[in-house]
Each structure stands twice: as structure tokens, then as C-alpha cells.
Design a protein around this motif. Structure first.
Motif, PDB file in Angstrom:
ATOM      1  N   GLY A  93     -30.508  22.435  42.620  1.00 22.70           N
ATOM      2  CA  GLY A  93     -29.915  22.330  41.212  1.00 22.70           C
ATOM      3  C   GLY A  93     -31.112  22.332  40.132  1.00 22.70           C
ATOM      4  O   GLY A  93     -31.071  22.760  39.058  1.00 22.70           O
ATOM      5  N   SER A  94     -32.344  21.678  40.440  1.00 22.42           N
ATOM      6  CA  SER A  94     -33.355  21.404  39.631  1.00 22.42           C
ATOM      7  C   SER A  94     -34.056  22.591  39.136  1.00 22.42           C
ATOM      8  O   SER A  94     -34.320  22.649  37.947  1.00 22.42           O
ATOM      9  N   PRO A  95     -34.261  23.511  40.246  1.00 19.64           N
ATOM     10  CA  PRO A  95     -35.205  24.792  39.896  1.00 19.64           C
ATOM     11  C   PRO A  95     -34.170  25.668  39.016  1.00 19.64           C
ATOM     12  O   PRO A  95     -34.457  26.445  38.185  1.00 19.64           O
ATOM     13  N   ILE A  96     -32.857  25.612  39.441  1.00 16.00           N
ATOM     14  CA  ILE A  96     -31.898  26.176  38.740  1.00 16.00           C
ATOM     15  C   ILE A  96     -31.748  25.969  37.342  1.00 16.00           C
ATOM     16  O   ILE A  96     -31.615  26.750  36.110  1.00 16.00           O
ATOM     17  N   ASP A  97     -31.696  24.707  37.038  1.00 10.52           N
ATOM     18  CA  ASP A  97     -31.452  24.094  35.793  1.00 10.52           C
ATOM     19  C   ASP A  97     -32.824  24.348  34.864  1.00 10.52           C
ATOM     20  O   ASP A  97     -32.904  24.618  33.890  1.00 10.52           O
ATOM     21  N   ALA A  98     -33.947  24.141  35.752  1.00 11.49           N
ATOM     22  CA  ALA A  98     -35.333  24.561  34.905  1.00 11.49           C
ATOM     23  C   ALA A  98     -35.431  26.105  34.550  1.00 11.49           C
ATOM     24  O   ALA A  98     -35.742  26.199  33.292  1.00 11.49           O
ATOM     25  N   ALA A  99     -34.831  27.010  35.466  1.00 13.68           N
ATOM     26  CA  ALA A  99     -34.917  28.445  35.142  1.00 13.68           C
ATOM     27  C   ALA A  99     -33.927  28.434  33.721  1.00 13.68           C
ATOM     28  O   ALA A  99     -34.145  29.306  32.890  1.00 13.68           O
ATOM     29  N   LYS A 100     -32.752  27.980  33.734  1.00 11.87           N
ATOM     30  CA  LYS A 100     -31.886  28.056  32.526  1.00 11.87           C
ATOM     31  C   LYS A 100     -32.482  27.868  31.472  1.00 11.87           C
ATOM     32  O   LYS A 100     -32.384  28.417  30.310  1.00 11.87           O
ATOM     33  N   ALA A 101     -33.195  26.403  31.406  1.00 11.60           N
ATOM     34  CA  ALA A 101     -33.647  25.996  30.261  1.00 11.60           C
ATOM     35  C   ALA A 101     -34.940  26.824  29.886  1.00 11.60           C
ATOM     36  O   ALA A 101     -35.040  27.081  28.484  1.00 11.60           O
ATOM     37  N   ILE A 102     -35.563  27.209  30.657  1.00 16.24           N
ATOM     38  CA  ILE A 102     -36.726  28.150  30.366  1.00 16.24           C
ATOM     39  C   ILE A 102     -36.397  29.386  29.928  1.00 16.24           C
ATOM     40  O   ILE A 102     -36.793  29.954  28.948  1.00 16.24           O
ATOM     41  N   LEU A 103     -35.436  30.111  30.383  1.00 14.07           N
ATOM     42  CA  LEU A 103     -34.838  31.400  29.727  1.00 14.07           C
ATOM     43  C   LEU A 103     -34.248  31.021  28.513  1.00 14.07           C
ATOM     44  O   LEU A 103     -34.332  32.129  27.640  1.00 14.07           O
ATOM     45  N   ALA A 104     -33.637  29.838  28.204  1.00 21.19           N
ATOM     46  CA  ALA A 104     -32.961  30.009  26.826  1.00 21.19           C
ATOM     47  C   ALA A 104     -34.193  29.848  25.822  1.00 21.19           C
ATOM     48  O   ALA A 104     -33.892  30.240  24.590  1.00 21.19           O
ATOM     49  N   VAL A 105     -35.380  29.159  26.122  1.00 23.04           N
ATOM     50  CA  VAL A 105     -36.392  29.187  25.139  1.00 23.04           C
ATOM     51  C   VAL A 105     -36.958  30.628  25.058  1.00 23.04           C
ATOM     52  O   VAL A 105     -37.305  31.151  23.929  1.00 23.04           O
ATOM     53  N   VAL A 106     -37.223  31.288  26.016  1.00 27.61           N
ATOM     54  CA  VAL A 106     -37.731  32.447  26.135  1.00 27.61           C
ATOM     55  C   VAL A 106     -36.808  33.466  25.362  1.00 27.61           C
ATOM     56  O   VAL A 106     -37.378  34.384  24.538  1.00 27.61           O
ATOM     57  N   ARG A 107     -35.571  33.541  25.470  1.00 23.17           N
ATOM     58  CA  ARG A 107     -34.538  34.376  24.783  1.00 23.17           C
ATOM     59  C   ARG A 107     -34.592  34.222  23.300  1.00 23.17           C
ATOM     60  O   ARG A 107     -34.515  35.007  22.473  1.00 23.17           O
ATOM     61  N   GLY A 108     -34.793  32.940  22.982  1.00 25.54           N
ATOM     62  CA  GLY A 108     -34.877  32.381  21.595  1.00 25.54           C
ATOM     63  C   GLY A 108     -36.201  32.892  20.933  1.00 25.54           C
ATOM     64  O   GLY A 108     -36.049  33.268  19.598  1.00 25.54           O
ATOM     65  N   MET A 109     -37.168  32.902  21.485  1.00 26.46           N
ATOM     66  CA  MET A 109     -38.525  33.492  21.107  1.00 26.46           C
ATOM     67  C   MET A 109     -38.431  35.306  21.087  1.00 26.46           C
ATOM     68  O   MET A 109     -39.421  35.751  20.117  1.00 26.46           O
ATOM     69  N   ASP A 110     -37.472  36.022  21.759  1.00 26.89           N
ATOM     70  CA  ASP A 110     -37.616  37.261  21.721  1.00 26.89           C
ATOM     71  C   ASP A 110     -36.081  37.815  21.769  1.00 26.89           C
ATOM     72  O   ASP A 110     -35.790  38.413  22.886  1.00 26.89           O
ATOM     73  N   PRO A 111     -35.195  37.466  20.854  1.00 26.39           N
ATOM     74  CA  PRO A 111     -33.766  37.620  21.218  1.00 26.39           C
ATOM     75  C   PRO A 111     -33.528  39.223  21.193  1.00 26.39           C
ATOM     76  O   PRO A 111     -32.274  39.781  22.081  1.00 26.39           O
ATOM     77  N   ALA A 112     -34.380  40.141  20.803  1.00 30.74           N
ATOM     78  CA  ALA A 112     -34.026  41.457  21.213  1.00 30.74           C
ATOM     79  C   ALA A 112     -34.223  42.038  22.678  1.00 30.74           C
ATOM     80  O   ALA A 112     -33.936  43.017  22.941  1.00 30.74           O
ATOM     81  N   HIS A 113     -34.848  41.137  23.369  1.00 28.13           N
ATOM     82  CA  HIS A 113     -35.313  41.479  24.837  1.00 28.13           C
ATOM     83  C   HIS A 113     -34.393  41.113  25.962  1.00 28.13           C
ATOM     84  O   HIS A 113     -34.302  39.827  26.020  1.00 28.13           O
ATOM     85  N   PRO A 114     -33.488  41.670  26.413  1.00 22.28           N
ATOM     86  CA  PRO A 114     -32.365  41.154  27.393  1.00 22.28           C
ATOM     87  C   PRO A 114     -33.232  40.728  28.622  1.00 22.28           C
ATOM     88  O   PRO A 114     -33.826  41.523  29.087  1.00 22.28           O
ATOM     89  N   ILE A 115     -32.724  39.493  29.113  1.00 23.29           N
ATOM     90  CA  ILE A 115     -33.003  39.116  30.319  1.00 23.29           C
ATOM     91  C   ILE A 115     -32.073  38.750  30.930  1.00 23.29           C
ATOM     92  O   ILE A 115     -31.111  37.798  30.636  1.00 23.29           O
ATOM     93  N   ARG A 116     -31.722  38.890  32.229  1.00 25.65           N
ATOM     94  CA  ARG A 116     -30.738  38.711  33.190  1.00 25.65           C
ATOM     95  C   ARG A 116     -31.259  37.439  34.026  1.00 25.65           C
ATOM     96  O   ARG A 116     -32.459  37.407  34.577  1.00 25.65           O
ATOM     97  N   LEU A 117     -30.307  36.695  34.571  1.00 26.47           N
ATOM     98  CA  LEU A 117     -30.508  35.485  35.324  1.00 26.47           C
ATOM     99  C   LEU A 117     -29.799  35.452  36.603  1.00 26.47           C
ATOM    100  O   LEU A 117     -28.691  35.616  36.405  1.00 26.47           O
ATOM    101  N   VAL A 118     -30.630  35.253  37.527  1.00 25.31           N
ATOM    102  CA  VAL A 118     -30.194  35.563  38.915  1.00 25.31           C
ATOM    103  C   VAL A 118     -30.393  34.195  39.439  1.00 25.31           C
ATOM    104  O   VAL A 118     -31.769  33.882  39.755  1.00 25.31           O
ATOM    105  N   ALA A 119     -29.510  33.328  40.241  1.00 27.35           N
ATOM    106  CA  ALA A 119     -29.481  32.333  40.744  1.00 27.35           C
ATOM    107  C   ALA A 119     -29.301  32.392  42.476  1.00 27.35           C
ATOM    108  O   ALA A 119     -28.140  32.887  42.932  1.00 27.35           O
ATOM    109  N   ILE A 120     -30.161  31.880  43.421  1.00 25.51           N
ATOM    110  CA  ILE A 120     -29.987  31.930  44.754  1.00 25.51           C
ATOM    111  C   ILE A 120     -30.097  30.186  45.031  1.00 25.51           C
ATOM    112  O   ILE A 120     -31.312  29.840  45.088  1.00 25.51           O
TER     113      ILE A 120
END
Length: 379
Positions: A93-120
Motif C-alpha cells: 500500500g505504501s508504494p502505491i499510495d506514494a505513486a498516487k500522491a506523486i502523480l497528483a503533483v505531477v499532473r497538477g504541474m502539467d495538466p495537458a500531459h495525460p499520465i496513466r497509473l498502473v498498480a501491481i
């Protein structure tokens, strides 16, 4: 005020055989991977990398339990420069939660660039691979807090039980009791519906049967697969239905005393069920909640007639699971400094009251009720 409910599963869930072949869909793309040091050094990362042929890959392997704000910032800086097309979260859960939070920040910095999130997921516990939740910590203030947004829900979840085959018994138990807590809270949560019940009750049916088997024999791949699916089903249920004070209290305790989340949940659960069902104060408004707990008891094979008897049977079954997994009956049994804990109860109750999960609880607690539950769980 909106009175209708919705149920909108958003994640493509991949299960069965040949699961990592799904990663071939990202051939030629820029893939950022969020994982932890253990996954990076023990083989799982290499296994995943073998399916990312033709990809440009950047690995952030600094995720740690209860990912702190500093970890999120570091990962966001790395991926902001890399501009991935896909972020792949590998771990518990911790790496997946970290990825979610990281991605939220990165998406906010560049909203025009779509990024998909894949969780294993590599543990069967949080259900983070399908949820709108991410739990982040603020060590400077001894706090854990949940982020909740539909934007945090992964696009794809790959449920490969091979990744959990070697999980130690203690980890299996702690994460498995987190699954059971998620599903039970989802059944009685304010946002529960027939749709979320279908996922939560199936998760409980699977977990009560499979968790002891996975604990006793880690190589039982059928039990591992059942727990992996139960975790995912419970995550789908609670991300729509909500959770409750079990998680609100656990977040407060974990943020202050840094105990294992699933183990805190397991210790709290009998006390929370008893209060929510009115066993501690005979509150009349708890009848529907008690009936829901009794229905859970029936679903997991506890054939006990009567609502109150069903609630008691469910509590006893959870206590029996805890005992089987060497989870103590109280927080004192975890080696907690009970004096420091009791002095912290007013602050813990306030943190739990403010926790986003508490709003989903079927009963509205005040600080006095939360303090009472903290006192009972302390031992």
C-alpha cells in the motif's frame, strides 16, 4: 443537497494467467516506476522490467512505509523532469499510495500531459490498486492523513498472486486483517448500497476462508489468489461506500505511535463493532447497523440466530482470528508505552474526529465516545 448515489468502478482489473503481458501495451512509452528498496533488490522489479521492452524507464525506489511528504516531493521532482506517459506502482500500500500522491503533483504541474497509473500490489491488504484513497504522513507533526479524490484511482490493477507468495506470515496476517476491516466497515458505512455490499460481502467470504490458509502455508497459491482478489474487492467497496471510525482511530494511533496499520485495525475492530452495534450503550439508532453486522456473520458461515447473537459471534470470530495470528487483544500487547498512550488520548480522539474516514461511520461519535474506544483498545 444530493440524495442519489452512484457507483462508478474505474479501474481495469487484470487477473488470471500471464498477467504481466498486459504491460506490453506500453511498449515504446516513457514509464516511471514507483517502488521500494526491497522490491528493487529482491527480484520483483526485474520481473516487471522484463515486460517493458522498448520503453524508456525511470525508477523511483525510495517509497517507505507511511510515505512522508518529503518522499512525495522527491518523486514528483524526478517525474516532472522525466514526463512519463505511464506511472507504474509496484509494492504494498505504501508504494502505491506514494505513486498516487506523486502523480497528483505531477499532473497538477502539467495538466495537458495525460499520465496513466498502473498498480501491481505485492501485499493483499490495502486495496489501494483500485481506491480513491492514499494515506500520507507528516512526521514533523506526528500525523497520518488520507487523501481522497477520484483522480487517485488507478487506471489498471494487475493482481498477480505470485508477488505475494513469499510474504511472511506476520505480514500476511496484518494485511489480511486490514482487508477484513475494510470490508466490514464498507458494509455498515453511510454510503453503503446493494452494489458496494456485493463487493464487500464477497471479499469477507473469501478472506475468512482464505486468510488462515495463506497464513499457515504461504505457497498455497489458491489462498494467495483469493486474498489478493478479496483485497481488491474490499477496496472497490470502501472507495464508494466509505469507511468509519476504525480507520479514523487507526490513522490517529499510527501517526502518533508508528504501529503497523493492519494490526491496529485488528485490535480496534471488536471494540468498534460493539459500539456501532449498540452493545456498549444500547442505543436504539444502532438497530440497522447491528442487523448489518449480523448479516456479515451469516455470510462468513457463523450460523447464529438473532441480531445480537450474530454481532457477538462476529466479534468472537475476529478475536479468534487475532489470537490465531498472534495479534494481541490490546495495544498494550504491541509494546506500546501505555502511559504515553493514555496521556495522548485527547489528541488522538481529536485527530480521529477530524479524519476523513470518520465521516462514513454509521454512528456519529463525539470526542467522549472516541476517547472511550481508545481507552478500551489500549488495554
Amino acid at each position: 443537497m444530493t440524495r442519489y448515489q452512484t457507483f462508478t468502478p474505474r479501474t481495469e482489473i487484470v487477473f488470471g494467467d500471464g498477467l504481466l503481458e498486459r504491460l506490453h501495451a506500453y511498449r515504446g512509452q516513457r514509464v516511471g516506476i514507483v517502488t521500494d528498496e526491497f522490491m528493487a533488490k529482491s527480484g520483483p522489479l526485474d520481473r516487471v522490467m522484463g515486460y517493458l521492452d522498448g520503453c524508456q524507464v525511470k525508477v523511483f525506489a525510495e517509497a517507505i512505509p507511511e510515505p512522508p511528504l518529503a518522499t512525495v516531493s522527491a518523486g514528483a521532482r524526478l517525474f516532472a523532469d522525466f514526463r512519463p506517459d505511464v506511472v507504474l506502482a509496484l509494492g504494498g500500500g505504501s508504494p502505491i499510495d506514494a505513486a498516487k500522491a506523486i502523480l497528483a503533483v505531477v499532473r497538477g504541474m502539467d495538466p495537458a500531459h495525460p499520465i496513466r497509473l498502473v498498480a501491481i500490489p505485492t501485499t493483499s491488504g490495502t486495496g489501494s490498486e483500485v481506491t480513491a484513497f492514499a494515506v500520507i504522513s507528516d512526521p514533523a507533526n506526528n500525523r497520518k492523513f488520507p487523501l481522497i479524490s477520484p483522480d487517485l484511482i488507478p487506471d489498471v490493477a494487475i493482481l498477480d498472486p505470485e508477488f505475494v507468495r513469499t510474504a511472511p506470515p506476520k505480514v500476511t496476517a496484518d494485511t489480511g486483517m486490514d482487508v477484513i476491516t475494510h470490508a466490514i466497515e464498507a458494509v455498515v458505512a453511510r454510503g453503503a448500497s446493494n452494489f458496494t455490499d456485493a463487493f464487500a460481502e464477497k471479499a469477507l467470504e473469501l478472506a475468512f476462508a482464505a486468510l488462515p490458509k495463506a497464513f499457515d502455508k504461504g505457497n498455497d497459491i489458491a489462498a494467495r489468489d483469493a486474498m489478493h482478489q478479496a483485497s481488491c474487492l474490499a477496496g472497490m467497496a470502501f472507495t464508494e461506500a466509505g469507511l468509519g471510525i476504525n480507520h479514523g482511530l487507526a490513522h490517529a494511533i499510527g501517526g502518533q505511535f508508528h504501529l503497523v496499520h493492519g494490526r491496529i485495525n485488528a485490535i480496534l475492530l471488536p471494540h468498534v463493532i460493539a459500539w456501532n452495534a449498540g452493545l456498549l450503550d444500547h442505543a436504539p439508532e444502532t438497530r440497522e447497523t447491528a442487523a448489518r453486522y449480523a448479516r456479515i456473520a451469516q455470510r462468513v458461515g457463523l450460523d447464529v440466530p438473532g441480531t445480537r447473537a450474530g454481532v457477538v459471534a462476529l466479534i468472537r470470530a475476529i478475536e479468534a482470528l487475532n489470537a490465531r495470528f498472534a495479534i494481541p487483544a490490546s495495544l498494550r500487547g504491541l509494546g506500546l508505552d501505555i502511559g504515553a498512550y493514555r496521556r495522548a488520548i485527547p489528541d488522538l480522539a481529536a485527530a480521529a474526529y477530524a479524519d476523513a474516514c470518520t465521516a462514513g461511520n454509521p454512528r456519529r461519535p463525539g470526542l467522549a465516545e472516541l476517547s472511550m474506544l481508545l481507552d478500551r483498545a489500549g488495554g
